[in-house]
Write an enzyme that holds these catalytic residues in place. Structure first.
Site, PDB file in Angstrom:
ATOM      1  N   THR A   9      33.733  37.173  34.506  1.00 16.51           N
ATOM      2  CA  THR A   9      32.280  37.318  34.538  1.00 16.51           C
ATOM      3  C   THR A   9      31.635  36.042  33.998  1.00 16.51           C
ATOM      4  O   THR A   9      32.146  35.442  33.056  1.00 16.51           O
ATOM      5  CB  THR A   9      31.841  38.513  33.668  1.00 16.51           C
ATOM      6  OG1 THR A   9      32.398  39.715  34.214  1.00 16.51           O
ATOM      7  CG2 THR A   9      30.327  38.652  33.612  1.00 16.51           C
ATOM      8  N   GLY A  10      30.527  35.621  34.619  1.00 16.62           N
ATOM      9  CA  GLY A  10      29.804  34.468  34.097  1.00 16.62           C
ATOM     10  C   GLY A  10      29.462  33.452  35.162  1.00 16.62           C
ATOM     11  O   GLY A  10      29.805  33.597  36.340  1.00 16.62           O
ATOM     12  N   SER A  11      28.802  32.386  34.725  1.00 17.12           N
ATOM     13  CA  SER A  11      28.263  31.403  35.663  1.00 17.12           C
ATOM     14  C   SER A  11      29.356  30.600  36.372  1.00 17.12           C
ATOM     15  O   SER A  11      29.191  30.224  37.543  1.00 17.12           O
ATOM     16  CB  SER A  11      27.315  30.446  34.932  1.00 17.12           C
ATOM     17  OG  SER A  11      27.995  29.772  33.877  1.00 17.12           O
ATOM     18  N   THR A  12      30.475  30.331  35.707  1.00 19.04           N
ATOM     19  CA  THR A  12      31.543  29.583  36.370  1.00 19.04           C
ATOM     20  C   THR A  12      32.260  30.467  37.381  1.00 19.04           C
ATOM     21  O   THR A  12      32.672  30.002  38.450  1.00 19.04           O
ATOM     22  CB  THR A  12      32.530  29.020  35.339  1.00 19.04           C
ATOM     23  OG1 THR A  12      31.803  28.333  34.324  1.00 19.04           O
ATOM     24  CG2 THR A  12      33.489  28.026  35.992  1.00 19.04           C
ATOM     25  N   GLU A  57      37.097  41.934  30.045  1.00 17.44           N
ATOM     26  CA  GLU A  57      37.697  40.614  30.239  1.00 17.44           C
ATOM     27  C   GLU A  57      39.034  40.499  29.508  1.00 17.44           C
ATOM     28  O   GLU A  57      39.999  39.943  30.030  1.00 17.44           O
ATOM     29  CB  GLU A  57      36.739  39.527  29.758  1.00 17.44           C
ATOM     30  CG  GLU A  57      35.518  39.353  30.647  1.00 17.44           C
ATOM     31  CD  GLU A  57      34.488  38.393  30.077  1.00 17.44           C
ATOM     32  OE1 GLU A  57      33.614  37.961  30.839  1.00 17.44           O
ATOM     33  OE2 GLU A  57      34.556  38.094  28.871  1.00 17.44           O
ATOM     34  N   LYS A  70      32.360  22.959  27.426  1.00 20.73           N
ATOM     35  CA  LYS A  70      32.941  24.116  26.737  1.00 20.73           C
ATOM     36  C   LYS A  70      34.147  23.735  25.881  1.00 20.73           C
ATOM     37  O   LYS A  70      34.643  24.564  25.114  1.00 20.73           O
ATOM     38  CB  LYS A  70      33.353  25.181  27.751  1.00 20.73           C
ATOM     39  CG  LYS A  70      32.229  25.695  28.630  1.00 20.73           C
ATOM     40  CD  LYS A  70      31.111  26.291  27.809  1.00 20.73           C
ATOM     41  CE  LYS A  70      30.125  27.080  28.661  1.00 20.73           C
ATOM     42  NZ  LYS A  70      29.490  26.286  29.711  1.00 20.73           N
TER      43      LYS A  70
END
Length: 216
Positions: free
Chosen positions: A28-31, A102, A120
């Site tokens: 899950t997430g922008s990447t 996750e 990151k």
């Protein structure tokens, strides 16, 4: 070079790891949003499971069929982003609120690959550490935790309360053990290096592939 470009580079490299017939966990997430674009482009026939309703919806919008994780006991590969990656392989994850799922997906995979942009990568992890808390006994749990703030956010995908823990992360292993020992903590966002097989870092126009400890 833009952060989005670096995310796209890492996502493309990870998408190339997916082979026909694999069982693959999607984070899950922008990447991961860039990963879905790359998987749709490749059109590899695989079984996909998602760590959040948001990822499941986005995957289907790209024509990627997402199955239930209820009947699978393991995955071949899981791919997810991270909020922070330390040189020794410790991660902080969960800013998006799906940390419990996750972690379950990462632990169920034979190979867990983390995809990030260069920002990151950190010299040492720092607060906050995301938490998912049980709603039952919440006030008592917060008292035992200390240094924790509830998020003004919807519940986790499984109805848990989302929060952030602001203790110093000088010893990730010790903090991980302490948080895990507090009744009412469903999951925390510290991911051990033992879960991580590879980190793919988008850095400018290139990808850097790291094993645990930051070894290329």
């Amino acid at each position: 070079m833009s952060v989005d470009h670096e995310k796209q580079r890492a996502a493309r490299a990870a998408a190339d790891l997916v082979e026909r017939g694999m069982r693959v966990g999607l984070g899950t997430g922008s990447t991961v949003a860039f990963l879905l674009v790359e998987l749709a482009r490749r059109r590899v026939s695989a079984t996909y499971v998602a760590t959040s309703p948001h990822t499941a919806r986005a995957a289907r919008e790209h024509g990627i069929e997402v199955d239930s994780f209820a009947s699978l006991d393991r995955l071949d590969l899981a791919i997810d982003g991270a909020d922070q990656v330390a040189p020794d392989g410790w991660l902080i994850k969960g800013a998006g609120g799906a940390l419990t799922r996750e972690k379950i997906v990462a632990a169920s995979a034979d190979r867990f690959v983390v995809i990030v942009d260069a920002s990151k990568m950190v010299a040492a992890l720092s607060a906050p550490v995301p938490l998912e808390l049980s709603r039952f006994g919440l006030v008592a749990t917060l008292r035992r935790l200390g240094a924790t703030e509830l998020r003004d956010a919807p519940p986790s995908p499984d109805g848990g309360v989302l929060a952030d823990h602001f203790a110093l992360v000088t010893d990730p292993a010790a903090l991980s053990a302490r948080l895990s020992d507090v009744p009412g903590v469903v999951a925390h966002g510290l991911f051990s290096p033992s879960l991580v097989d590879e980190v793919i870092v988008g850095r400018g126009d290139e990808c850097q592939r790291l094993r645990l400890g930051g070894t290329p």
